[in-house]
Design an enzyme around this catalytic site. Structure first.
Site, PDB file in Angstrom:
ATOM      1  N   HIS A  11     -21.807 -48.997  30.246  1.00  0.00           N
ATOM      2  CA  HIS A  11     -22.491 -48.327  29.285  1.00  0.00           C
ATOM      3  C   HIS A  11     -23.564 -49.425  28.887  1.00  0.00           C
ATOM      4  O   HIS A  11     -23.228 -49.918  27.538  1.00  0.00           O
ATOM      5  CB  HIS A  11     -21.817 -47.657  28.192  1.00  0.00           C
TER       6      HIS A  11
ATOM      7  N   CYS B  94     -18.757 -47.162  19.544  1.00  0.00           N
ATOM      8  CA  CYS B  94     -19.935 -46.827  19.923  1.00  0.00           C
ATOM      9  C   CYS B  94     -20.218 -45.242  19.583  1.00  0.00           C
ATOM     10  O   CYS B  94     -21.350 -44.615  19.631  1.00  0.00           O
ATOM     11  CB  CYS B  94     -19.964 -46.680  21.465  1.00  0.00           C
TER      12      CYS B  94
ATOM     13  N   ASP C 255     -12.805 -48.029  20.969  1.00  0.00           N
ATOM     14  CA  ASP C 255     -13.619 -46.719  21.651  1.00  0.00           C
ATOM     15  C   ASP C 255     -12.447 -45.605  21.839  1.00  0.00           C
ATOM     16  O   ASP C 255     -11.244 -45.863  21.468  1.00  0.00           O
ATOM     17  CB  ASP C 255     -14.019 -47.083  22.972  1.00  0.00           C
TER      18      ASP C 255
ATOM     19  N   GLN D 228     -25.466 -49.171  25.302  1.00  0.00           N
ATOM     20  CA  GLN D 228     -24.860 -49.296  24.192  1.00  0.00           C
ATOM     21  C   GLN D 228     -24.383 -50.668  23.593  1.00  0.00           C
ATOM     22  O   GLN D 228     -24.625 -51.027  22.422  1.00  0.00           O
ATOM     23  CB  GLN D 228     -23.378 -48.385  24.227  1.00  0.00           C
TER      24      GLN D 228
ATOM     25  N   ARG E 170     -29.392 -47.748  18.702  1.00  0.00           N
ATOM     26  CA  ARG E 170     -29.620 -47.288  20.306  1.00  0.00           C
ATOM     27  C   ARG E 170     -31.248 -47.102  20.580  1.00  0.00           C
ATOM     28  O   ARG E 170     -31.833 -47.502  21.701  1.00  0.00           O
ATOM     29  CB  ARG E 170     -28.806 -46.079  20.530  1.00  0.00           C
TER      30      ARG E 170
ATOM     31  N   ARG F 264     -26.893 -40.141  33.065  1.00  0.00           N
ATOM     32  CA  ARG F 264     -25.585 -40.365  32.485  1.00  0.00           C
ATOM     33  C   ARG F 264     -24.548 -39.534  33.673  1.00  0.00           C
ATOM     34  O   ARG F 264     -24.565 -38.382  33.636  1.00  0.00           O
ATOM     35  CB  ARG F 264     -25.324 -39.558  31.241  1.00  0.00           C
TER      36      ARG F 264
END
Ligand code: CP
Ligand code: NVA
Length: 309
Positions: free
Chosen positions: A129, A265, A225, A132, A293, A102
């Site tokens: 991402h 998310c 988000d 996700q 996930r 990340r």
């Protein structure tokens, strides 16, 4: 060797396999059955930004596959003391079987992958991402489709994206382009999607709406988000003003399809990008989305190391 640096790194056929495999792996987990396909394998997890879900889902997932993990952050490794990313990649990838990163720039994860002897997974960058969206699509399939024909229920569907033209939005666009659904995008002015980032094969997979209500009309899934992603904190106050009308509320959900799902998310800010009524309401599947996930990433890690089983 395959890396997973953006959604387009796998084909539709590979996604079909991953979704079916994730369903199988999740079923075994729920039945308390062992599923040790990655015994003696080690995953290195490198975090240059904060995380709750990505850390726990990769770490718990790897243990559930019989493997182990090494956790590194910028602050407690030489990455924070300017060791070149290429050198770090050469060293770390001689010692582990798989790496999850990340970080900020996509260029950084690309450089790591170019110098790695082992598969590299994007655990979030400023641009994408993919893990996700893998979980979000799996969650949609679980709720509205059939894991035996996982891609069928996605075809022709409408996903409403309300908010920032960010890493999540870019990844939704890539998924829509590859898997045959449409994203209705509504962002405040100045925070639009940049289609060059997503590198879309066609521009048929999305429509832009100024009004978020219009974006939600007839949608099968409404998603949003945070207004300020990690790395953009200096813009927080300006963003709060610009995004004030981009809060997913019950009026927006009311114009979507009656059986529309809501996803986020996480982490979420109730009262900013979504009301408590929506995220904690009957159409929200955010807790399944978060749990998934772990299941999809187990399928992904297996696939990158062992191929189709
Ligand atoms: N959704 C997600 O990636 O959460 P974390 O930032 O907690 O990992
Ligand atoms: N867009 C958000 C997602 C967090 C999981 C961020 O990049 O901070």
């Amino acid at each position: 060797m395959k890396h997973y640096l953006q959604f387009t790194d796998l084909t539709a056929q590979e996604y079909a396999y991953l979704f079916s495999r994730a369903a199988f792996i999740k079923h075994k987990f729920k039945a308390y059955e062992k599923h040790h396909t990655l015994v003696d394998r080690t995953l290195a997890m490198i975090f240059e930004k904060a995380s709750t879900r990505t850390r726990v889902s990769f770490e718990a997932g790897m243990y559930q596959l019989g493997g182990s993990v090494v956790h590194l952050t910028t602050g407690d490794s030489q990455l924070g003391r300017a060791e070149p990313i290429e050198d770090s990649a050469k060293v770390i990838s001689r010692m582990v079987d798989l790496v999850m990163i990340r970080t900020y720039g996509q260029d950084k994860i690309n450089s790591f992958a170019a110098n790695s002897r082992v598969p590299v997974i994007n655990g979030l960058t400023n641009d994408f991402h993919p893990c996700q969206i893998l979980a979000d699509l799996f969650t949609f399939i679980e709720q509205r489709g059939d894991v035996k024909q996982p891609l069928e229920c996605l075809k022709g569907k409408v996903v409403a994206w309300v908010g920032d033209g960010n890493n999540m939005a870019n990844t939704w666009l890539q998924a829509a382009d590859l898997l045959g659904f449409t994203v209705h995008v509504s962002t405040p002015s100045g925070y639009e999607i940049d289609t060059a980032v997503a590198g879309l094969a066609t521009h048929n997979c999305f429509k832009v709406f100024q009004d978020p209500m219009q974006a939600c009309e007839g949608a099968d899934l409404v998603t949003t988000d945070v207004w300020t992603s990690m790395g953009y904190e200096a813009e927080n106050e300006a963003r709060k003003q610009a995004f004030a009308d981009w809060c997913v509320d019950s009026e927006m959900m009311a114009v979507a399809k009656p059986n529309a799902l809501f996803m986020h998310c996480l982490p979420a800010h109730r009262g900013e990008e979504v009301t408590a009524e929506v995220i904690d309401g009957a159409q929200s599947v955010v807790w399944d989305e978060a749990e998934n996930r772990m299941h999809v990433q187990k399928a992904l890690m297996e696939y990158l190391l062992l191929g189709q089983l």
